[in-house]
Design an enzyme around this catalytic site. Structure first.
Site, PDB file in Angstrom:
ATOM      1  N   THR A  27      11.327  -6.598   3.788  1.00  0.00           N
ATOM      2  CA  THR A  27      11.150  -8.031   3.506  1.00  0.00           C
ATOM      3  C   THR A  27      12.477  -8.762   3.430  1.00  0.00           C
ATOM      4  OG1 THR A  27      10.498  -9.547   1.735  1.00  0.00           O
ATOM      5  CG2 THR A  27      10.966  -7.328   1.064  1.00  0.00           C
TER       6      THR A  27
ATOM      7  N   TYR B 238      10.698  -6.424  -6.718  1.00  0.00           N
ATOM      8  CA  TYR B 238       9.995  -6.212  -5.446  1.00  0.00           C
ATOM      9  C   TYR B 238      11.015  -6.004  -4.319  1.00  0.00           C
ATOM     10  CZ  TYR B 238       7.702  -7.631  -1.105  1.00  0.00           C
ATOM     11  OH  TYR B 238       7.272  -7.695   0.194  1.00  0.00           O
TER      12      TYR B 238
HETATM   13  N1  NAD Z   1       2.508 -10.968   3.347  1.00  0.00           N
HETATM   14  C1  NAD Z   1       3.795 -11.285   3.496  1.00  0.00           C
HETATM   15  O1  NAD Z   1       4.157 -12.462   3.701  1.00  0.00           O
HETATM   16  C2  NAD Z   1       4.855 -10.197   3.456  1.00  0.00           C
HETATM   17  C3  NAD Z   1       6.203 -10.569   3.580  1.00  0.00           C
HETATM   18  C4  NAD Z   1       7.178  -9.568   3.560  1.00  0.00           C
HETATM   19  C5  NAD Z   1       6.804  -8.243   3.457  1.00  0.00           C
HETATM   20  N2  NAD Z   1       5.500  -7.909   3.319  1.00  0.00           N
HETATM   21  C6  NAD Z   1       5.144  -6.480   3.195  1.00  0.00           C
HETATM   22  O2  NAD Z   1       4.115  -6.183   4.101  1.00  0.00           O
HETATM   23  C7  NAD Z   1       3.276  -5.149   3.577  1.00  0.00           C
HETATM   24  C8  NAD Z   1       1.829  -5.580   3.643  1.00  0.00           C
HETATM   25  O3  NAD Z   1       1.650  -6.795   2.916  1.00  0.00           O
HETATM   26  P1  NAD Z   1       0.219  -7.482   2.803  1.00  0.00           P
HETATM   27  O4  NAD Z   1       0.448  -8.935   2.585  1.00  0.00           O
HETATM   28  O5  NAD Z   1      -0.635  -7.019   3.893  1.00  0.00           O
HETATM   29  O6  NAD Z   1      -0.265  -6.859   1.411  1.00  0.00           O
HETATM   30  P2  NAD Z   1      -1.720  -6.352   0.993  1.00  0.00           P
HETATM   31  O7  NAD Z   1      -1.702  -6.296  -0.499  1.00  0.00           O
HETATM   32  O8  NAD Z   1      -2.780  -7.147   1.653  1.00  0.00           O
HETATM   33  O9  NAD Z   1      -1.751  -4.885   1.594  1.00  0.00           O
HETATM   34  C9  NAD Z   1      -1.146  -3.785   0.961  1.00  0.00           C
HETATM   35  C10 NAD Z   1      -2.115  -2.617   1.069  1.00  0.00           C
HETATM   36  O10 NAD Z   1      -1.488  -1.454   0.495  1.00  0.00           O
HETATM   37  C11 NAD Z   1      -2.455  -0.782  -0.316  1.00  0.00           C
HETATM   38  N3  NAD Z   1      -1.678  -0.022  -1.319  1.00  0.00           N
HETATM   39  C12 NAD Z   1      -0.804  -0.494  -2.240  1.00  0.00           C
HETATM   40  N4  NAD Z   1      -0.308   0.514  -2.976  1.00  0.00           N
HETATM   41  C13 NAD Z   1      -0.874   1.664  -2.493  1.00  0.00           C
HETATM   42  C14 NAD Z   1      -0.751   3.045  -2.846  1.00  0.00           C
HETATM   43  N5  NAD Z   1       0.000   3.450  -3.866  1.00  0.00           N
HETATM   44  N6  NAD Z   1      -1.456   3.953  -2.128  1.00  0.00           N
HETATM   45  C15 NAD Z   1      -2.256   3.561  -1.086  1.00  0.00           C
HETATM   46  N7  NAD Z   1      -2.417   2.269  -0.731  1.00  0.00           N
HETATM   47  C16 NAD Z   1      -1.732   1.337  -1.432  1.00  0.00           C
HETATM   48  C17 NAD Z   1      -3.318  -1.881  -0.895  1.00  0.00           C
HETATM   49  O11 NAD Z   1      -4.584  -1.464  -1.326  1.00  0.00           O
HETATM   50  C18 NAD Z   1      -3.412  -2.849   0.297  1.00  0.00           C
HETATM   51  O12 NAD Z   1      -4.522  -2.554   1.129  1.00  0.00           O
HETATM   52  C19 NAD Z   1       3.770  -4.881   2.164  1.00  0.00           C
HETATM   53  O13 NAD Z   1       4.607  -3.743   2.206  1.00  0.00           O
HETATM   54  C20 NAD Z   1       4.584  -6.120   1.841  1.00  0.00           C
HETATM   55  O14 NAD Z   1       5.610  -5.829   0.922  1.00  0.00           O
HETATM   56  C21 NAD Z   1       4.512  -8.855   3.317  1.00  0.00           C
END
Ligand code: NAD
Length: 327
Positions: free
Chosen positions: A117, A141
């Site tokens: 990120t 984070y």
């Molecule tokens: N959405 C954004 O704008 C954004 C920006 C930068 C980075 N990210 C990164 O992208 C990735 C996905 O983000 P997202 O928005 O889809 O989030 P999200 O919360 O929709 O998806 C994360 C998924 O990981 C699963 N998860 C979390 N911890 C877990 C564990 N210990 N074991 C198994 N499963 C687990 C959750 O159940 C969920 O389905 C993340 O790593 C986030 O940090 C997202």
């Protein structure tokens, strides 16, 4: 078919990645504990429920599917929660990722694509951020994601684990075919929060801080369409499979929009008023996060074709009106 292990495949970005992987001829195997994800969102390959903190379960899944690579999306990712519960973030994100990386190496699965990120960069006085900008995260984070990047570098040196690290800016939009979309509960992202407010599903959007050093006083972010973002992941996977070396890529468009500008665009796309109120600054928020990099365009051949702000809002609005998941 070639299996790709997709952690977090039941979440927002992971579910879109599964669709893109299936379209590219791979079998996405979702590994997810559903802490924030939805089983309904797993539509493009097998689902294995499990927690990254459970190493034995990870070993079982690697043995069953023998994936050619890992795409690692699973994480906790709410900045506010990370400020108040840092231990949970270090444990879930860092210990969980370390388990996954060790299980991948033990299984001989040595190509690894990782969701990082722009929150790893922190505050840098209005400069655009490229991949060489020092990483000075402002919250647990971002710090947890930077730590996982460091682990990947060490595991490459020791065990030959090749990696592509993607540092995302703000992800928005939804699958234009409406099969998957953004559905966080609780929601913390600006575009879906705004659509909830427009639709009367919440009272009003809170704009956190109007005294930032930006032209209209609100924070500036770089928005990228989720479909463009996951296309880059397929390119990153192929990059590794072609034997190219480990690399870090920013995924952003280079255009920043303030919160007020996003509100104005949402009003014109939806043709509705956006009810909002002004609140205080939120701890851990940076003034401006905009990608200054063309590396993904030039080296990966990435073409972010849907990442116009109006297009992202229109796709999110369509999903918002029609789509949701049940556990
Ligand atoms: N959405 C954004 O704008 C954004 C920006 C930068 C980075 N990210 C990164 O992208 C990735 C996905 O983000 P997202 O928005 O889809 O989030 P999200 O919360 O929709 O998806 C994360 C998924 O990981 C699963 N998860 C979390 N911890 C877990 C564990 N210990 N074991 C198994 N499963 C687990 C959750 O159940 C969920 O389905 C993340 O790593 C986030 O940090 C997202």
């Amino acid at each position: 078919m070639t299996n790709i292990l997709v952690t977090g495949g039941a979440g927002y970005i992971g579910s879109h990645a599964c669709k893109a992987l299936a379209a590219a001829g791979f079998t996405p195997v979702t590994f997810d504990n559903l802490v924030t994800g939805w089983q309904d969102a797993v539509k493009f390959g097998p689902f294995e429920q499990g927690d990254l903190l459970d190493r034995a379960r990870l070993d079982e899944v690697f043995a069953k599917y023998q994936p050619a690579a890992v795409m690692h999306f699973a994480a906790l990712s709410q900045v506010g929660e990370a400020m108040s519960q840092p231990g949970r973030y270090w444990s879930n994100n860092v210990t969980g990722s370390l388990n996954l990386i060790e299980a991948a190496v033990a299984a001989g699965c040595l190509d690894f694509v990782f969701s990082s990120t722009c929150a790893t960069y922190g505050e840098h006085d209005n400069v655009v951020l490229d991949e060489d900008t020092p990483q000075l995260p402002l919250n647990a984070y971002g710090a947890s994601k930077r730590a996982i990047e460091d682990i990947l570098v060490d595991f490459e040196a020791a065990h030959g684990l090749r990696h592509v690290i993607f540092r995302y800016f703000n992800v928005a939009g939804a699958d234009p075919e409406g099969e998957v979309g953004e559905f966080h509960r609780p929601e913390t992202h600006l575009v879906p929060l705004m659509l909830d407010a427009i639709d009367g599903k919440r009272d009003a959007l809170t704009v956190f801080g109007t005294d930032y050093d930006t032209p209209d006083g609100t924070c500036i972010r770089d928005y990228v369409h989720v479909c463009d973002l996951v296309d880059a992941h397929v390119l990153g996977l192929n990059w590794l499979r072609e034997g190219k070396g480990s690399k870090v890529f920013n995924l952003g468009t280079g255009s920043g929009f303030s919160v007020r500008e996003v509100i104005d665009h949402s009003k014109s796309v939806t043709n509705r008023e956006v009810p909002y109120e002004i609140g205080p600054r939120r701890a851990g928020d940076c003034t401006k996060l905009v990608s200054g990099s063309v590396r993904a365009l030039q080296e990966l051949g990435w073409k972010p074709e849907r990442s116009k702000l109006d297009q992202m809002i229109a796709d999110a609005w369509r999903w918002h009106q029609n789509g949701h998941y049940e556990k």
